[in-house]
Design an enzyme around this catalytic site. Structure first.
Site, short mmCIF file in Angstrom:
data_model
loop_
_atom_site.label_atom_id
_atom_site.label_comp_id
_atom_site.label_asym_id
_atom_site.label_seq_id
_atom_site.Cartn_x
_atom_site.Cartn_y
_atom_site.Cartn_z
CG HIS A 44 -2.12 -0.83 1.03
ND1 HIS A 44 -2.54 -1.75 1.95
CD2 HIS A 44 -2.98 -0.90 0.01
CE1 HIS A 44 -3.61 -2.35 1.49
NE2 HIS A 44 -3.90 -1.86 0.31
CD GLU B 250 -2.05 -12.94 -16.42
OE1 GLU B 250 -1.24 -12.13 -15.96
OE2 GLU B 250 -3.24 -12.98 -16.06
CG ASP C 152 1.35 -13.16 -13.52
OD1 ASP C 152 2.04 -13.52 -12.55
OD2 ASP C 152 0.28 -12.53 -13.42
CB CYS D 79 -1.54 -4.67 -20.10
SG CYS D 79 -2.00 -6.33 -19.61
C1 PEP Z 1 0.77 -9.11 -15.93
O1 PEP Z 1 0.82 -10.21 -15.38
O2 PEP Z 1 1.55 -8.72 -16.80
C2 PEP Z 1 -0.31 -8.16 -15.58
C3 PEP Z 1 -0.46 -7.04 -16.24
O3 PEP Z 1 -1.09 -8.47 -14.54
P1 PEP Z 1 -0.69 -8.29 -13.00
O4 PEP Z 1 0.59 -7.49 -12.94
O5 PEP Z 1 -1.83 -7.60 -12.36
O6 PEP Z 1 -0.51 -9.71 -12.53
MG MG Z 2 -0.79 -10.98 -14.24
#
Ligand code: PEP
Ligand code: MG
Length: 790
Positions: A397, A639, A663, A710
């Site tokens: 946080h 992912e 991931d 992303c």
């Molecule tokens: C990822 O795994 O790249 C992703 C964008 O999701 P998170 O970081 O929320 O696991």
């Molecule tokens: Mg992820």
């Protein structure tokens, strides 16, 4: 000046140490270069030895460059800056080595990251060249005369040690002597360690304090800062508990005013923090307010003032008593509440001292083992320039709040608390995750320069935020934002996001005390959708588990939570709750531009089950006559490596892919994304990762479907051109990085990016790929931008 003397003594000490022992040359040279790098406060120190028969230099020891290149990297005297030092027999000091005409790049060393170069020639007793001692730094640094002198001293000590070694090597190679040497080296190292512990009491040690000038952690909020350290929690113990009151009535009045101001402040803070903090955590403000209103608490302070103590002393006498009685309790939770009393003590103290906003009088870096939310809100952000935490991850946080407030932050810094004292000068490098403690004037100047340059660059980027991103040859790339909490939208819009490519819905869920019901969720999504004013939003269904558990979901501890019961696996198992989320998304989407995305898909079955539940939710809403989006676009995160292999089949069932590299990388490379120990293995520019991304993009494009990326990799300016060159026309990234990625794209053409992508996809090692990219960015004049952000 002391630090310079310290460094000199340290080098002399170590040099003398090895000179007095001898034998295994490689180990000793390693020890020396390590000590020199530490003494010089540089990331790299390397030793190149000169081979007069071949007229070439060979890398013999290094700290900072790839150790595998030791013995392999060779250069002629006419080559590179190292050769220049021998050729001219003069020190070579360059602030930006890559820009120097004599710069020669050796990909096997991994040296492309280093900017400044200082090399000094080493000579033997007959003034014949025997090698070059080199220091390099990540950041541009103008080496001073003192630096040069220091490295020369080290080089001359080293030259002596080398002659000594050469002599020894020829005279004594017998096994017995080697064993004896090892024993002595171990003993010497032990003594050196003792010396570190006792601060100079052993025979070997000069009377200087060994400090850790450079600490490494995880970058949690970008940017650079320079300020005075303020370790949280230390300052409470410095309050004098025996200060007598001059006038009791004055002290009582001061107390009443401080109480009133603290209460008002808590109310304001609660309001300000509401969009940023979990509902459960917000209760802390109410709890603190209750204590401030507690008659018993206030009466005891008043009575202590009545007994003749000044308000500060009275306050802390009572706080000490209360926290001691809390700490004596058996219940762990209640014991932890002692910290609340101390927080309250700090707040009241600030107001007693009329320090209304908790503002620091000078630029300050907050240093703590761990920072609670209430501690972070205790201080005003005026003059709070940086945060350094010993524990905590980048998704804690405190880290999330720090990012929202744009305060450069480094977390997970080992040895932080023992290395920093109140008032110490600190550099916080929130981009590379480095803390410099009491930096030398040169390091400080370098960061002052960097901060100026960085701020100017940010201002320039922000001056005319472009609403779109068009490459030089007209190719368009869409940059969208990743958001976690509602408040992030402000950042996303400020930095010119064209929409939200990833709304991590689970973070908002963490802010409720129980699973939010359908109406609460509709309100949540609608609030986000309204704030983005018509821009597209991709809502990712719950990705809870791993390191994100809401308090209300009791999940037994797992050995491998990232590969455990998480994400879509929880959603499919708790289908009732999942359907509530799907209904809420569908209903919120009735009036807005929304897509839905499923995380962690690892099989066709999972996707089909998720789609089935979505179809059921749509049918229910239709039957109930509730307004919703019947044609919502559906996508998945790619992912899990299985999804890469299955991409040609998965694509037929969805409207879009979004590649989640955070991931994907950890699973492909078997390297925990949050474990600093394997951070070297966790490499976005790994050829296997790049091949997987290229494959997924190809599959989606072949079917005419949208594909974006992303993961955090989308924020890495060094990866930007490769990703777009592979055909990714949509990137979703942390808002802060949108302007710099946009700038990189606007300054290049797509054809160049495509060529770069083709080239790296042919390469086999990270070193080759990074080396090539650094070189290309340098040629494009973009390397300084990349460096500022890495
Ligand atoms: C990822 O795994 O790249 C992703 C964008 O999701 P998170 O970081 O929320 O696991
Ligand atoms: Mg992820």
């Amino acid at each position: 000046m002391a630090p310079i003397r310290d460094r000199l003594l340290l080098i002399e000490n170590i040099s003398a140490l090895v000179g007095s022992t001898g034998a295994d040359l490689r180990e000793t040279l390693d020890a020396i270069v390590t000590a020199v790098a530490e003494g010089m406060e540089t990331e790299v120190c390397s030793l190149y030895l000169f081979d007069p028969t071949r007229e070439q230099l060979v890398l013999r020891a290094t700290v900072g460059l790839d150790r595998d290149s030791v013995g392999k990297v060779t250069m002629r005297v006419s080559e590179g800056l190292v050769g220049l030092a021998i050729e001219t027999m003069q020190p070579v000091a360059v602030a930006d080595a890559a820009a120097h005409p004599r710069y020669k790049y050796f990909p096997e060393t991994g040296e492309e990251r280093y900017h400044a170069f200082l090399g000094v020639p080493m000579v033997d007793g007959k003034r014949e060249p025997i090698g070059v001692l080199v220091a390099q730094t990540l950041r541009r640094r103008k080496f001073t005369v003192t630096d040069i002198r220091l490295l020369k001293t080290a080089a001359s000590q080293l030259a002596q040690a080398l002659s000594h070694f050469r002599l020894r090597e020829t005279l004594a190679t017998k096994e017995k002597e080697r064993d004896e040497y090892r024993r002595r080296m171990i003993e010497a190292t032990r003594q050196l360690k003792d010396y570190e512990k006792v601060g100079g009491k052993t025979r070997l040690a000069p009377p200087v304090k060994i400090r850790r000038p450079r600490l490494v952690g995880l970058p949690a909020s970008p940017g650079f800062s320079l300020g005075a350290a303020h370790p949280v929690g230390t300052f409470i113990s410095t309050i004098d508990r025996n200060l007598r009151a001059r006038d009791r009535n004055v002290e009582l009045k001061r107390l009443e005013e401080a109480l009133e101001r603290s209460r008002t402040e808590l109310d304001t803070l609660k309001k300000r923090m509401a969009p940023l903090m979990p509902e459960a955590d917000l209760k802390i403000f109410d709890a603190h307010r209750q204590i401030l209103e507690d008659e018993e608490f206030v009466r005891r302070i008043r009575e202590t003032i009545g007994a003749g103590y000044a308000a500060e002393s009275a306050l802390f006498r009572v706080i000490d008593e209360l926290s001691a009685s809390m700490l004596a309790l058996a219940d762990g939770y209640l014991r932890e509440r002692a910290v609340d009393f101390r927080d309250i003590g700090h707040r009241l103290l600030r107001h007693l001292r009329q320090d209304e906003h908790g503002a620091f009088s000078r630029p300050t870096v907050l240093v703590a083992e761990e920072l609670t939310l209430s501690q972070l809100t205790l201080v005003s952000h005026e003059n709070l320039v940086g945060i350094a935490l010993q524990s905590g991850g980048v998704t804690s946080h405190a880290a999330i709040l720090a990012r929202s407030f744009e305060i450069p932050t480094v977390v997970g810094v080992e040895h932080l608390m023992e290395s920093v004292s109140e008032g110490d000068r600190l550099v916080v490098d929130g981009n590379s995750g480095i803390i410099y403690v009491k930096p030398s004037p040169e390091v400080e100047h370098e960061y002052e320069r960097l901060i100026r340059q960085y701020n100017a660059f940010r201002r320039e980027l922000m001056a005319n935020p472009e609403p779109t991103t068009v490459m030089r040859d007209g190719h368009r790339v869409r940059l969208l934002a990743n958001i976690a909490l509602y408040n992030d939208i402000q950042l996303a819009l400020r930095y010119g996001a064209e929409g939200i490519g990833l709304f991590r819905s689970e973070f908002s869920f963490l802010t409720y005390e129980d699973f939010p019901d359908e109406n609460q969720q509709i309100a949540l999504y609608s609030r986000v959708l309204e704030a983005v004013e018509g821009r597209p939003v991709t809502i990712r269904t719950l990705d809870i588990g791993a390191d994100k558990y809401p308090l209300y979901l009791r999940v037994p501890r797992e050995d491998n939570p990232f590969m455990g019961w998480r994400s879509i696996r929880i959603s499919l198992e708790m289908a009732g709750l999942f359907k509530v989320q799907l209904r809420a998304i569908l209903r919120a989407a009735a009036k807005h531009n929304v897509r839905v995305m499923f995380p962690m898909i690892s099989s066709i079955d999972e996707l089909m089950r998720a789609r089935e539940l979505l179809a059921e939710a749509q049918a229910e809403l239709f039957r109930e006559g509730l307004e919703h989006d019947p044609d919502i676009k559906v996508g998945i995160m790619v992912e899990v490596p299985a999804a890469v292999w299955l991409a040609p089949r998965l694509i037929n069932e969805v409207d879009f892919f979004s590649i989640g590299t955070n991931d994907l990388i950890q699973f492909m490379l078997a390297a925990d994304r949050n474990n600093p120990k394997v951070a070297q293995v966790y490499e976005p520019l790994h050829p296997a990762v790049l091949a997987a991304i290229a494959e997924v993009v190809k599959v989606a494009q072949a079917e005419g479907k949208e594909v974006s990326l992303c993961g955090e990799m989308a924020s890495d300016a060094l990866a930007t051109l490769v990703l777009t060159g592979m055909g990714l026309d949509q990137l979703s990234l942390s808002p802060f990085f949108i302007p710099v990625v946009r700038k990189i794209l606007r300054e290049t053409d797509h054809q160049t990016a495509r060529r770069m992508a083709r080239t790296v996809l042919e390469m086999s090692t990270v070193k080759q790929i990074k080396g090539y990219l650094f070189e290309q960015y340098r040629k494009l004049g973009l390397l300084n931008i990349v460096e500022m952000y890495r």
